[in-house]
Scaffold this active site. Structure first.
Site, PDB file in Angstrom:
ATOM      1  N   LYS A 154     -41.985  -6.662  -8.954  1.00  0.00           N
ATOM      2  CA  LYS A 154     -42.742  -6.301 -10.153  1.00  0.00           C
ATOM      3  C   LYS A 154     -43.938  -7.226 -10.250  1.00  0.00           C
ATOM      4  CE  LYS A 154     -42.215  -3.157 -13.425  1.00  0.00           C
ATOM      5  NZ  LYS A 154     -41.697  -1.798 -13.231  1.00  0.00           N
TER       6      LYS A 154
ATOM      7  N   ASP B 153     -47.182   1.031 -14.266  1.00  0.00           N
ATOM      8  CA  ASP B 153     -46.204   0.707 -15.299  1.00  0.00           C
ATOM      9  C   ASP B 153     -46.987   0.752 -16.615  1.00  0.00           C
ATOM     10  OD1 ASP B 153     -43.278  -0.369 -15.576  1.00  0.00           O
ATOM     11  OD2 ASP B 153     -44.425  -1.643 -16.915  1.00  0.00           O
TER      12      ASP B 153
END
Length: 452
Positions: free
Chosen positions: A131, A171
């Site tokens: 991430k 995201d």
């Protein structure tokens, strides 16, 4: 039940883990939830404890932090913090989104990256977990400012990614606009066109259904949960939090499958539409949250059937199904009690870890079914994995082909959760099932690959 020894080993591990990460609340929450499901594994698999899999797996393989400097439209230099946390490559190249939001910090990205490892594992695809992101807020910025920021961010990130190394995606705060700018600049720096990012436009290497995948996959998972208890989606009422990509496409698929969507929300409050959000009304939301990124309140001004409730989440609205699709820890213990009192049948996470530990405990003490995000919102990364496959063989699959594959993957994730989560009385603990299935695949890969 896990043995006393297994519980003791888990507590011993968690004590040291919390000490080492004491300033990272979200990361601690994520790891604690996983380890809380692993009692039977620790009892039955001494090889996992002997190889210190938990200790190794909770330390990211790499963390990159960097300064991002860019110039706003007024000509004033701006400085943001950028990150990439590459958590695990046991199952494949690192895979996970980029988040641009003022709340981004290392704790949040470590929790998201850790969750991504097991979410990716559950898909059955060859994907590691990662991430990244920055504390940059795209809201209120011009497209030129967003482009300059994305180019500055990618200048630093480019050294650490690639189609066989690390493949970022979008995201929160990183939609099609940002992906386009990020990919375009990476292509220029690398002087190559390859699948270094997912979420690209279908006309230039992207996959059909990628924007819709997380929301659609969530509904496919809910459909499988309902089937287990002899129910179906037509006629069900649904409360959705959020109004971004996941919430929009969860609402779209719910409407298509015959359910009635009652709410959507954002940081200003929520709208309650007892008549139901229709396809036409949802199109208004998409336009509102697209280029304009306006407040959800505008929906209530546009449609007489809706009411806007400022400053509140939508959990008090009575419904059969609740889908938290906004952000982490948005649904607390008191909200969970309200949902139970509303006679809910299912809560399924569309966001990453939107339910607090207290909320999950409340759900687990009830007869209601609760699905964790690592299982129920895995549709996005599943289609990202399919995009990688298409890039590798230089082809493009049709929308129908992708949708069929997505349904199969979500059904398979549901079945894995049942395999490890169903008790002797027939009730399924989806948290335990998803955590166990996701963890075992990663752990076995790490054991096979030696001490790395």
């Amino acid at each position: 039940m896990p043995s006393a020894l297994a519980n003791s080993e888990a507590e011993e591990f968690l004590k040291e883990f919390r000490r080492r990460n004491s300033d990272q609340a979200e990361f601690i929450q994520s790891v604690t939830e996983l380890v809380g499901s692993l009692g039977p594994v620790l009892k039955n698999r001494p090889d996992i404890r002997a190889a210190r899999i938990l200790e190794r797996l909770t330390e990211p393989e790499h963390i990159f932090a960097f300064r991002v400097t860019w110039v706003n439209d007024a000509g004033i230099p701006q400085v943001n913090r950028g990150y990439r946390v590459q958590f695990s490559s046991a199952l494949g190249p690192y895979k996970g989104g980029l988040r641009f939001h003022p709340s981004v910090n290392l704790s949040i990205l470590k929790f998201l990256g850790f969750e991504q490892v097991f979410k990716n594992s559950l898909t059955g695809l060859s994907l590691g977990g990662a991430k990244g992101g920055a504390d940059f807020n795209p809201k209120g910025k011009s497209e030129a400012e967003i482009m300059r920021f994305c180019q500055a961010f990618m200048t630093e990130l480019a050294n650490h990614i690639g189609p066989d190394k690390d493949i970022p995606a979008g995201d929160i705060g990183v939609g099609s606009l940002e992906i386009g700018y990020l990919f375009g600049w990476y292509k220029k720096l690398a002087n190559e066109f390859h699948g270094s990012m997912t979420g690209k436009g279908p006309e230039w290497g992207g996959s059909n259904l990628r924007p819709e995948a997380t929301g659609y996959g969530l509904l496919y998972f809910v459909h499988a949960m309902l089937a287990e208890i002899g129910q179906d989606l037509p006629g069900q009422t649904i409360v959705i939090s959020g109004s971004g990509n996941v919430a929009q496409y969860a609402a779209e698929k719910a409407i298509e499958l015959g359910a009635r969507v009652l709410t959507l929300s954002d940081s200003t409050g929520y709208i309650h539409d007892p008549a139901g959000v229709t396809k036409e009304k949802l199109e208004f939301i998409k336009q509102l949250k697209g280029g304009r990124r306006g407040s959800i309140e505008a929906y209530a001004k546009e449609f007489d059937s809706a009411t806007f409730i400022p400053g509140q989440p939508p959990w008090q609205v009575k419904a059969n199904i609740y889908l938290p699709c906004a952000t982490q820890n948005e649904l607390n213990g008191q909200a969970a009690k309200t949902i139970i009192a509303n006679d809910a049948v299912i809560v399924a996470e569309g966001a990453n870890m939107p339910a607090t530990p207290e909320a999950i405990e409340v759900f687990n003490l009830s007869t209601m079914l609760f699905a964790p995000g690592k299982a129920s919102n895995a549709g996005g990364v599943a289609v990202s994995g399919l995009e990688m496959s298409q890039n590798s063989i230089r082809t493009s699959w049709s929308l129908t082909e992708i949708d069929d594959r997505l349904k199969i993957i979500m059904k398979d994730i549901h079945n894995k959760s049942l395999q490890y989560g169903r008790d002797q009385a027939g009730k399924t603990d989806y948290v335990k099932g998803a955590n166990t299935a996701g963890f075992l695949r990663v752990a076995d890969a790490m054991l096979a690959q030696g001490i790395t």
